[in-house]
Motif scaffolding. Sequence first.
Motif, short mmCIF file in Angstrom:
data_model
loop_
_atom_site.label_atom_id
_atom_site.label_comp_id
_atom_site.label_asym_id
_atom_site.label_seq_id
_atom_site.Cartn_x
_atom_site.Cartn_y
_atom_site.Cartn_z
N ALA A 159 0.82 -1.21 0.00
CA ALA A 159 0.00 0.00 0.00
C ALA A 159 0.85 1.26 0.00
CB ALA A 159 -0.93 -0.01 1.21
N GLU A 160 2.00 1.17 0.65
CA GLU A 160 2.82 2.37 0.81
C GLU A 160 3.78 2.63 -0.33
OE1 GLU A 160 4.77 1.99 4.55
OE2 GLU A 160 3.00 2.55 5.73
N ALA A 161 3.89 1.66 -1.24
CA ALA A 161 4.84 1.82 -2.35
C ALA A 161 4.50 3.09 -3.14
CB ALA A 161 4.79 0.60 -3.26
N LYS A 162 5.53 3.88 -3.39
CA LYS A 162 5.30 5.18 -4.02
C LYS A 162 4.69 5.05 -5.41
CE LYS A 162 9.56 6.37 -3.59
NZ LYS A 162 10.10 5.25 -2.76
N ASN A 163 5.21 4.09 -6.18
CA ASN A 163 4.67 3.89 -7.52
C ASN A 163 4.69 2.42 -7.88
OD1 ASN A 163 7.39 3.26 -8.43
ND2 ASN A 163 7.76 5.46 -8.13
N ALA A 164 4.00 2.12 -8.96
CA ALA A 164 3.90 0.72 -9.37
C ALA A 164 5.27 0.14 -9.69
CB ALA A 164 2.98 0.61 -10.59
N ARG A 165 6.18 1.00 -10.07
CA ARG A 165 7.47 0.56 -10.56
C ARG A 165 8.22 -0.31 -9.55
NH1 ARG A 165 12.30 1.02 -10.56
NH2 ARG A 165 13.68 0.93 -12.36
N ASP A 166 8.23 0.14 -8.30
CA ASP A 166 8.99 -0.65 -7.34
C ASP A 166 8.10 -1.27 -6.27
OD1 ASP A 166 10.35 2.10 -5.35
OD2 ASP A 166 8.32 1.41 -5.74
N ARG A 167 6.87 -1.52 -6.64
CA ARG A 167 5.97 -2.14 -5.68
C ARG A 167 6.46 -3.53 -5.30
NH1 ARG A 167 0.62 -0.73 -7.41
NH2 ARG A 167 1.02 1.11 -6.10
N LEU A 168 6.88 -4.30 -6.28
CA LEU A 168 7.32 -5.67 -6.00
C LEU A 168 8.61 -5.67 -5.18
CD1 LEU A 168 6.60 -8.55 -6.40
CD2 LEU A 168 7.82 -8.55 -8.58
N ALA A 201 12.67 -5.90 -12.61
CA ALA A 201 12.68 -4.91 -13.67
C ALA A 201 11.95 -5.44 -14.90
CB ALA A 201 14.12 -4.56 -14.04
N LYS A 202 12.17 -6.70 -15.17
CA LYS A 202 11.62 -7.33 -16.36
C LYS A 202 10.11 -7.11 -16.47
CE LYS A 202 12.53 -11.79 -18.59
NZ LYS A 202 12.89 -13.17 -18.24
N TYR A 203 9.44 -7.23 -15.31
CA TYR A 203 7.99 -7.13 -15.34
C TYR A 203 7.50 -5.70 -15.44
CZ TYR A 203 6.84 -11.98 -14.90
OH TYR A 203 6.65 -13.30 -15.16
N ASP A 204 8.40 -4.76 -15.29
CA ASP A 204 7.99 -3.38 -15.43
C ASP A 204 7.40 -3.09 -16.79
OD1 ASP A 204 8.52 -2.60 -12.93
OD2 ASP A 204 10.45 -1.72 -13.35
N HIS A 205 7.95 -3.73 -17.79
CA HIS A 205 7.47 -3.48 -19.15
C HIS A 205 6.19 -4.25 -19.44
CE1 HIS A 205 12.05 -3.80 -19.33
NE2 HIS A 205 11.73 -2.56 -18.96
N GLY A 206 5.80 -5.06 -18.50
CA GLY A 206 4.61 -5.87 -18.75
C GLY A 206 4.88 -6.97 -19.74
N GLN A 210 1.40 -6.05 -12.86
CA GLN A 210 2.45 -5.45 -13.67
C GLN A 210 2.63 -6.15 -15.02
OE1 GLN A 210 5.17 -4.77 -9.73
NE2 GLN A 210 6.20 -4.78 -11.70
N SER A 211 1.88 -7.22 -15.21
CA SER A 211 2.04 -7.99 -16.44
C SER A 211 0.94 -7.64 -17.43
CB SER A 211 1.97 -9.49 -16.11
OG SER A 211 2.79 -9.81 -15.01
N ASP A 212 1.24 -7.79 -18.70
CA ASP A 212 0.16 -7.61 -19.69
C ASP A 212 -0.52 -8.95 -19.94
OD1 ASP A 212 1.71 -9.13 -21.38
OD2 ASP A 212 2.60 -7.39 -22.34
N ASP A 213 -1.48 -8.96 -20.85
CA ASP A 213 -2.30 -10.16 -20.97
C ASP A 213 -1.65 -11.25 -21.83
OD1 ASP A 213 -2.45 -8.70 -23.20
OD2 ASP A 213 -4.63 -8.42 -23.19
N THR A 214 -0.41 -11.03 -22.23
CA THR A 214 0.29 -12.10 -22.94
C THR A 214 0.92 -13.08 -21.94
OG1 THR A 214 2.44 -11.00 -23.00
CG2 THR A 214 0.88 -10.46 -24.75
N VAL A 215 0.91 -12.71 -20.68
CA VAL A 215 1.52 -13.56 -19.66
C VAL A 215 0.53 -14.67 -19.26
CG1 VAL A 215 2.41 -13.61 -17.31
CG2 VAL A 215 2.94 -11.68 -18.81
N THR A 216 0.98 -15.89 -19.43
CA THR A 216 0.10 -17.02 -19.12
C THR A 216 0.03 -17.25 -17.61
OG1 THR A 216 1.84 -18.68 -19.12
CG2 THR A 216 0.88 -18.09 -21.26
N ASP A 217 -0.94 -18.07 -17.22
CA ASP A 217 -1.07 -18.42 -15.80
C ASP A 217 0.18 -19.13 -15.31
OD1 ASP A 217 -3.48 -17.28 -15.66
OD2 ASP A 217 -4.66 -19.12 -15.57
#
Lengths: 211, 211
Positions: free
Chosen positions: B83-92, B201-206, B143-150
């Motif tokens: 909740a406190e993460a400043k931005n989505a970028r470094d949430r993980l 970092a990899k997942y930042d791009h989705g 952080q992932s786009d919809d090309t990422v499988t389960d």
Amino acid sequence: MNKPVPDPRPYHHGDLSRALVDAARRILETQGPTALSLRAVAREAGVSPAAPYHHFKDKDQLLEAVAHEGWTALDAALAKARAEAKNARDRLTSIGVAYVCFARDNPALYRVMYDGARNKDSLPEQLKDDGAYCQVRNTIAAQSDDTVTDIDLELATIAAWCAGHGLAEMIGFKQFEPLKQALGGEQAFLRAVFEHLGMFAKYDHGVLQTD
Amino acid sequence: MNKPVPDPRPYHHGDLSRALVDAARRILETQGPTALSLRAVAREAGVSPAAPYHHFKDKDQLLEAVAHEGWTALDAALAKARAEAKNARDRLTSIGVAYVCFARDNPALYRVMYDGARNKDSLPEQLKDDGAYCQVRNTIAAQSDDTVTDIDLELATIAAWCAGHGLAEMIGFKQFEPLKQALGGEQAFLRAVFEHLGMFAKYDHGVLQTD
DNA sequence: ATGTTATCTAAACGCTGTCCAGATAGGACC
DNA sequence: GGTCCTATCTGGACAGCGTTTAGATAACAT
């Protein structure tokens, strides 16, 4: 006044230190870590419960000797994987897989190894000098170009080591079973997890982006 | 013939189960895991050594109850970080840092948590339903786009979880001290290690390249 | 042959997890 | 309120643990 060197000469028993460590490893393999009591080790070696105290200060020190052999065996396992890797591309992944497989094949021994490390808040020096940890660092270094700093190299080694250890402790968890099956086996599962760590691929280019 | 429900009613003591778990946690915090015997817990709670057996089948089951509270506390710690993460970028990364910090701040409790898991070769179900593990997966999924499988999502979650656990178990190791200092503190060190795992970092791009 | 010293045994101590027999006390039912 | 039931707790016991001590023994140095 011949000084009492702590020599490993055969006295009454022959070589009790050796026999005790062997007995401990035998118990670890056949009955698991919970069965590994000092008295059980002495029993297995055919001596009285007090005998080990002439060769080891206490139980922890015996376990330390057992752990030492474990780390040496791990060294060998990683070296083998490193040598057998088909190409530089997946050398690091192969080492990672070998690491986890070692833990899977010697779960009790692996536990003793890390119990000792945690109790001392330190990995054994053995690893730094020319051991497993060093091998991982060298492998990463070989895949990096000269823009990679020493600090980056160390950080990457730590990251790889921690990821390997984490996976090693959980590889047997039943929650992962369906996924292992879906990927067609444990080896494939391991490679897939390591590849999802990204770092392993990242270093293929010899480029390390710290930001 | 009112059936003897296993109700948590206060009988003689009041609520001994609760008191025992609390006593155990108190001992863990103040004296560490090696001091945590059933008898010591009973002593701390002011009852006889046999009293706990009316509330827990054996020592392991008491430890399981303690571990359960540990996992719940970990849930809360990760939720807070998320909740406190400043931005989505470094949430993980923030979640990863929070995970390791939890282990560093509650080393004895963390040990009990994973001892239980290893003995059962399984993470507690607690984690999957709506707990910490689930939070990590959701964060990665976001952080992932919809090309990422389960399957990719699950693999990435496992990778992140294992890396966090590995680092958590080693964060106190003295070999890392110089590096922590060089980077200006433990937090910076942790972030650096996580970033060297690449995956974050990899997942930042989705985008997730499985090959 | 003698003495020294490393090695091993037997016995004991306090601790552990666990079980059992008996005391006790709270709740249900009359 | 009296009676019974059953969950709860205690005291005592048991085997096993890590460790220490005192004493026996066997290898070595002289």
